[in-house]
Enzyme design. Structure first.
Site, short mmCIF file in Angstrom:
data_model
loop_
_atom_site.label_atom_id
_atom_site.label_comp_id
_atom_site.label_asym_id
_atom_site.label_seq_id
_atom_site.Cartn_x
_atom_site.Cartn_y
_atom_site.Cartn_z
N ASP A 147 20.63 48.52 54.65
CA ASP A 147 20.23 49.76 55.03
C ASP A 147 18.96 50.19 56.08
O ASP A 147 17.91 49.84 55.45
CB ASP A 147 20.68 50.81 54.19
CG ASP A 147 21.82 50.62 53.28
OD1 ASP A 147 22.60 50.06 53.77
OD2 ASP A 147 22.02 51.16 52.13
N ASP B 153 17.23 42.96 53.95
CA ASP B 153 17.65 44.25 53.20
C ASP B 153 18.89 44.76 54.40
O ASP B 153 18.84 44.29 55.43
CB ASP B 153 16.66 45.33 53.27
CG ASP B 153 17.09 46.73 52.68
OD1 ASP B 153 18.05 46.98 51.94
OD2 ASP B 153 16.68 47.70 53.21
#
Length: 264
Positions: free
Chosen positions: A11, A9
Site C-alpha cells: 500500500d 511493501d
C-alpha cells in the site's frame, strides 16, 4: 551462489491506496458489509492517503477489519477478489513501481510483496504484478470461515521475521537485497536488508531516511497495467510474461463472470 531479492511493501508503495479498504465496495455489493462500513472505509482511506498510518492506527484498523470479517466464508472472499481484482487494483498500480519491478527481474532478483493486508488479497495482487512470492496477514479459519482471530500479523517487526524466513528458505543474501516501503512502521523491514529505499515516505520515515542517507523515491503515477508496458531502463526488460499473463487471466475471468451474471 546466494540469491538477491527485492522486498516491496504494497500500500502506497506499489499501489496508490490501501488494498484492504479498496475492496469495501464489492464486499458491500455482496452483502458482507453495510453502508456505514463503506463510509467508514472511505474515511479511513482518506486519512491513510493524507498522513499514512502509524502503529496505533494500524492496530485499530486491524481490530476493526478482523472483527468485521468474523464469520465470513473464505472461499467467498477469494471469489470476490478474483472477480474484481483487475477492475479495482489494476488502475492503482504505480507506473514507477512496475518499472522498478521490471528492473529487478531483469537483474535476476526475486520480487517479494510483504504486506499487512490479508494474504487472500496480497497473493493475487502479487501474482498480477509479476512478483515471485508474497507474504500477508493470515487470519484463523475454522470450518471454512474466519474466526476473527489472527494467526500472523504481517506488520512492523513481523515483516522482518517473514523476510528472514524467506531468506532461509530461498537462499537470499539479505546484505545484498533491497526493500521498499512508505511507512516508518516498516523500519524493521527496511533495516534487515543492505539496500533500503523510502518510497512516498511519511514524515517519520523521511526523517530517518535523511539521517541514514537512504534513497528516497516518489511514486506519483498510477496507470492501468492494461494500457501500459514499461520501457526498459538500463538492462531492464518489460514486465515478465507471467505477470502480464496473470493480469490477462484475471481480466478474462472477471469479464466472463460478469457476462454470465448479465445473461442470468
Amino acid at each position: 551462489m546466494s540469491r538477491i531479492a527485492a522486498f516491496f511493501d504494497l500500500d502506497k508503495t506499489v499501489i496508490a491506496k490501501s488494498s484492504t479498504l479498496a475492496f469495501s465496495r464489492p464486499f458491500f455489493q455482496e452483502g458482507l458489509i453495510n453502508r456505514r462500513a463503506v463510509l467508514k472505509s472511505a474515511y479511513a482511506q482518506f486519512v491513510f492517503m493524507l498522513a499514512g498510518a502509524d502503529a496505533d492506527q494500524m492496530d485499530r484498523m486491524r481490530a476493526h477489519i478482523t472483527a468485521l470479517a468474523a464469520g465470513w466464508d473464505v472461499e467467498q472472499i477469494r471469489s470476490i477478489v478474483s472477480e474484481t481484482l483487475h477492475d479495482i487494483v489494476d488502475p492503482l498500480v504505480y507506473k514507477e513501481a512496475t518499472q522498478l519491478i521490471a528492473d529487478h527481474k531483469a537483474e535476476g532478483h526475486d520480487v517479494v510483496i510483504v504486506s499487512a493486508s490479508g494474504e487472500e488479497l496480497v497473493a493475487p495482487i502479487a501474482q498480477m504484478i509479476g512478483a515471485d512470492h508474497s507474504v500477508g496477514t493470515r487470519m484463523v479459519v475454522l470450518d471454512g470461515r474466519y474466526t476473527g482471530d489472527i494467526d500472523f500479523y504481517c506488520a512492523a517487526d513481523n515483516k522482518a521475521i517473514a523476510i528472514k524466513q524467506l531468506a532461509a528458505e530461498h537462499g537470499y543474501d539479505l546484505a545484498q537485497s533491497y526493500a521498499y516501503s512508505d511507512s516508518v512502521t516498516d523500519l524493521p523491514m527496511l533495516e534487515v536488508v543492505g539496500h533500503p529505499t523510502a518510497v512516498n515516505p511519511d514524515r517519520g520515515l523521511r526523517r530517518i531516511a535523511v539521517d541514514k542517507d537512504w534513497p528516497v523515491q516518489q511514486f506519483v503515477d498510477p496507470v492501468s497495467l492494461r494500457g501500459r508496458i514499461p520501457t526498459p531502463s538500463g538492462r531492464a526488460v518489460a514486465v515478465t510474461a507471467l505477470g502480464l499473463g496473470a493480469a490477462a487471466a484475471a481480466g478474462a475471468a472477471w469479464y466472463g463472470l460478469r457476462r454470465k451474471r448479465n445473461r442470468d
